[in-house]
Scaffold this motif. Sequence first.
Motif, short mmCIF file in Angstrom:
data_model
loop_
_atom_site.label_atom_id
_atom_site.label_comp_id
_atom_site.label_asym_id
_atom_site.label_seq_id
_atom_site.Cartn_x
_atom_site.Cartn_y
_atom_site.Cartn_z
N UNK A 1 -8.01 13.28 4.27
CA UNK A 1 -7.21 14.51 4.12
C UNK A 1 -7.49 15.52 5.23
N UNK A 2 -8.67 15.41 5.87
CA UNK A 2 -9.00 16.38 6.92
C UNK A 2 -8.34 16.05 8.26
N UNK A 3 -7.62 14.93 8.36
CA UNK A 3 -6.96 14.54 9.61
C UNK A 3 -5.49 14.94 9.57
N UNK A 4 -4.86 14.92 10.74
CA UNK A 4 -3.42 15.12 10.78
C UNK A 4 -2.71 13.89 10.22
N UNK A 5 -1.41 14.05 9.87
CA UNK A 5 -0.67 12.92 9.31
C UNK A 5 -0.61 11.75 10.28
N UNK A 6 -0.46 12.05 11.55
CA UNK A 6 -0.40 10.96 12.54
C UNK A 6 -1.72 10.19 12.59
N UNK B 1 0.84 -1.19 0.00
CA UNK B 1 0.00 0.00 0.00
C UNK B 1 0.88 1.25 0.00
N UNK B 2 0.60 2.16 -0.93
CA UNK B 2 1.23 3.47 -0.96
C UNK B 2 0.51 4.33 0.09
N UNK B 3 1.10 4.45 1.30
CA UNK B 3 0.39 4.95 2.46
C UNK B 3 -0.24 6.32 2.27
N UNK B 4 0.60 7.36 2.03
CA UNK B 4 0.06 8.71 1.96
C UNK B 4 -0.82 8.90 0.72
N UNK C 1 -2.05 8.04 9.42
CA UNK C 1 -1.28 6.80 9.49
C UNK C 1 -1.96 5.79 10.42
N UNK C 2 -2.40 6.27 11.57
CA UNK C 2 -3.00 5.36 12.55
C UNK C 2 -4.26 4.71 11.99
N UNK C 3 -5.10 5.51 11.33
CA UNK C 3 -6.36 4.95 10.81
C UNK C 3 -6.11 3.93 9.70
N UNK C 4 -5.16 4.23 8.81
CA UNK C 4 -4.87 3.30 7.71
C UNK C 4 -4.27 2.00 8.25
N UNK C 5 -3.28 2.12 9.16
CA UNK C 5 -2.63 0.91 9.68
C UNK C 5 -3.63 0.04 10.45
#
Length: 468
Positions: free
Chosen positions: A361-366, A350-353, A369-373
Amino acid sequence: MSGPYEHDDRPSEEVAALGADPVEAAGPGADDGGQPEPTLPEPVRQRITVLTAAALPGLPGDEIPVALRRVARFAPNRRARLGGQALAAQLAADPLFRQRIGGRVVADAGDLGAAVAGGMAPAAADPVEVAALAYLARPAGWRELIDAAGESVRAEADSAAVANLVRDAEQRAARAEHDRAVARVEADKLRDELSRVREELGQLREEARTTARALRESQAAHKRASDLLATEKGRAAKVAADHDAEVRRLRTRLSEAEAAAASGKQSAKDARAADDARLWLLLETIGQAASGLRRELAIGPADKLPADFVADAAADRPGGHERSRPRAQDTDDPGRLDQLLALPRAHLIVDGYNVTKRGFADMSLEQQRKRLITGLGGIAAQTGDEVTVVFDGAERVHGLPPSPRGVRVLFSRKGDTADELIRQLVRAEPGGRPLVVISSDREVADGVRRHGAYPMGADSLLRRLARG
């Protein structure tokens, strides 16, 4: 004055008992020169009952038989239904009553009644109506009119039966056409499966040739291995011959399947059963051939996976790695993604970003990442597949929590991008292993496709995560 219209004092419950067969009630010589009552077609019998029930209240009270006086008091819509058998019995047993009813019914029928009373049946008249009037009026030739009505009723029944047969034949033809289309689709699937098997057989033959070269090169340095080398050569040749023979058998079976599909004469159940049997035999043969080759080569399970070598050389990894099984295709359909995730020994990359900036997109980067993982951990738990998610290392945050079981989290090293790391992961996998790469970047998709991976858009994974 005594007679059938005055002295019958039987209780009202006997009205239903009078519903015996009119022929039996009248006896074999009841009317018409001692001839027995004719057998009436059911539509004619019902019409006589309706006409008699309608005319019954119009008779004077002293002309109504005692057995029918209670029936005459019924409501019009119940008279023929509840007193029909009693009316039919009285008509067959009482010529005087039938004559009085017939006179009223013929008079009410107008021109048709006058014509029937004269022994004529108009061509345009309903044969059932003509037969009912003839039975009540008893003109000359009335039995022939009833017989003609019976023939007409039987002709209508035969016509309806023929229409039903034609309709059934049309339905069977439509089902046969559908079955033929299904058979063609199954044949196409078999051809695609055969193409895939041919590619796998080519890879197996190449591996066999590589093994044989390695054994020949080691012969000079290992004298004691000379006998083993000769044995392995013979076994490798036998494996190649077995593969060639299997390909010829599969081609023969494919020709038979195509001929069966083209004919279109087999039923859908037989076609599907034959196709399933061929597919099962094909997969069973390939699985046994692969197992035999694994035993002959004596290759043990690897401690590390190809992606682990890439991670050690070209990426930063905050947590441990797990394994997984997915599947792939060139669409954003989550259903197709589910099909790819069911392939054996699959690897989901998976290409994470690329995914998180498209879906969160409305969330912070952290938080992205947490939601995707977390979502990928659910997929790994459901499918048992190997899952790797790659992020660009520029925004890497230290101290990430441990990744879920079955999910490998990687960050590209300084100077490299997640796209290049994804390409390295794909190139490191052995040919033939199902690889699914999730990225909406066309350059990434084109690059991994050239190495045999299945690229899919980020929307397919986002919809899959939303559904889960």
